[in-house]
Design a protein around this motif. Sequence first.
Motif, PDB file in Angstrom:
ATOM      1  N   SER A  69      33.806  34.169  41.264  1.00 48.61           N
ATOM      2  CA  SER A  69      35.060  34.613  41.874  1.00 48.61           C
ATOM      3  C   SER A  69      34.827  35.120  43.296  1.00 48.61           C
ATOM      4  O   SER A  69      35.736  35.079  44.126  1.00 48.61           O
ATOM      5  CB  SER A  69      35.714  35.699  41.024  1.00 48.61           C
ATOM      6  N   PRO A  76      43.149  35.168  47.044  1.00 42.81           N
ATOM      7  CA  PRO A  76      43.295  36.181  45.992  1.00 42.81           C
ATOM      8  C   PRO A  76      43.810  35.641  44.660  1.00 42.81           C
ATOM      9  O   PRO A  76      43.498  36.207  43.620  1.00 42.81           O
ATOM     10  CB  PRO A  76      44.284  37.180  46.585  1.00 42.81           C
ATOM     11  N   GLY A  80      41.666  36.372  41.533  1.00 41.04           N
ATOM     12  CA  GLY A  80      42.215  37.167  40.432  1.00 41.04           C
ATOM     13  C   GLY A  80      42.058  36.484  39.087  1.00 41.04           C
ATOM     14  O   GLY A  80      41.714  37.119  38.086  1.00 41.04           O
ATOM     15  N   SER A  84      39.384  37.998  36.372  1.00 37.40           N
ATOM     16  CA  SER A  84      39.969  38.473  35.117  1.00 37.40           C
ATOM     17  C   SER A  84      39.428  37.693  33.926  1.00 37.40           C
ATOM     18  O   SER A  84      39.139  38.268  32.871  1.00 37.40           O
ATOM     19  CB  SER A  84      41.490  38.378  35.162  1.00 37.40           C
ATOM     20  N   ALA A 126      46.759  41.999  36.832  1.00 39.24           N
ATOM     21  CA  ALA A 126      46.070  41.139  37.800  1.00 39.24           C
ATOM     22  C   ALA A 126      46.416  39.674  37.562  1.00 39.24           C
ATOM     23  O   ALA A 126      46.679  38.924  38.518  1.00 39.24           O
ATOM     24  CB  ALA A 126      44.557  41.348  37.718  1.00 39.24           C
ATOM     25  N   ALA A 130      48.534  37.284  40.074  1.00 42.10           N
ATOM     26  CA  ALA A 130      47.894  36.061  40.569  1.00 42.10           C
ATOM     27  C   ALA A 130      48.683  34.811  40.177  1.00 42.10           C
ATOM     28  O   ALA A 130      48.838  33.896  40.988  1.00 42.10           O
ATOM     29  CB  ALA A 130      46.468  35.967  40.036  1.00 42.10           C
ATOM     30  N   THR A 139      47.817  41.072  44.381  1.00 47.26           N
ATOM     31  CA  THR A 139      46.713  40.577  43.561  1.00 47.26           C
ATOM     32  C   THR A 139      45.432  41.342  43.875  1.00 47.26           C
ATOM     33  O   THR A 139      44.692  41.739  42.965  1.00 47.26           O
ATOM     34  CB  THR A 139      46.498  39.066  43.775  1.00 47.26           C
ATOM     35  N   ILE A 143      43.342  43.701  41.348  1.00 47.90           N
ATOM     36  CA  ILE A 143      41.922  43.487  41.092  1.00 47.90           C
ATOM     37  C   ILE A 143      41.146  44.788  41.315  1.00 47.90           C
ATOM     38  O   ILE A 143      40.220  45.111  40.556  1.00 47.90           O
ATOM     39  CB  ILE A 143      41.370  42.347  41.973  1.00 47.90           C
ATOM     40  N   GLU A 146      41.783  46.791  38.338  1.00 51.59           N
ATOM     41  CA  GLU A 146      41.017  46.231  37.224  1.00 51.59           C
ATOM     42  C   GLU A 146      39.547  46.626  37.312  1.00 51.59           C
ATOM     43  O   GLU A 146      38.923  46.978  36.306  1.00 51.59           O
ATOM     44  CB  GLU A 146      41.152  44.711  37.208  1.00 51.59           C
TER      45      GLU A 146
END
Length: 177
Positions: A69, A76, A80, A84, A126, A130, A139, A143, A146
């Motif tokens: 990622s 983004p 995301g 995730s 998230a 996204a 986003t 994140i 998250e």
Amino acid sequence: MDKMNQALEKMKMLVGMDVEDDEGAAVQQQDSSFAFVDDFNRNCTLTTKQRLYGFAICLASGVACTLLSMLVFLNPVKFGITFSFGNLLALGSTAFLIGPKRQVTMMLDPVRIYATAIYIASIIIALFCALYVRNKLLTLLAILLEFGALIWYSLSYIPFARSMVSKVMVACFDTEF
């Protein structure tokens, strides 16, 4: 000899093997709130080797998704989704070791119920930002939420870690003039 048996039982519990326990069996029969998870647990019988392979593959996939990622950080939406998904894979990997019922029970433990709820909610937020909102700023904020929730959730498994981190943060950001 008794300590040796207790240590062996703890090792069996760590890798998800069933431990014969009269007291645990009585509690398990009384608690019918996990009926679906109990049925799922009975159908998911794996050998220790299969559990370790499942854990390693799921964890490696999760870490790979999380690291990959970073390649799409400037986008983004893709970031995301892959971040995730990597977190979900890494979280699910521990179910191979300890079993899905114990995983859910540990996640819903009163000590970490709020950390679990915030972590799962931040993953959902998230992914929502996204996939549906497609707003880069939202986003990225989701994140960050998250990532913070992941750290706080992970600290809930280490005794006294959250209180220690809280004290350090208060000491660092204490602004008395």
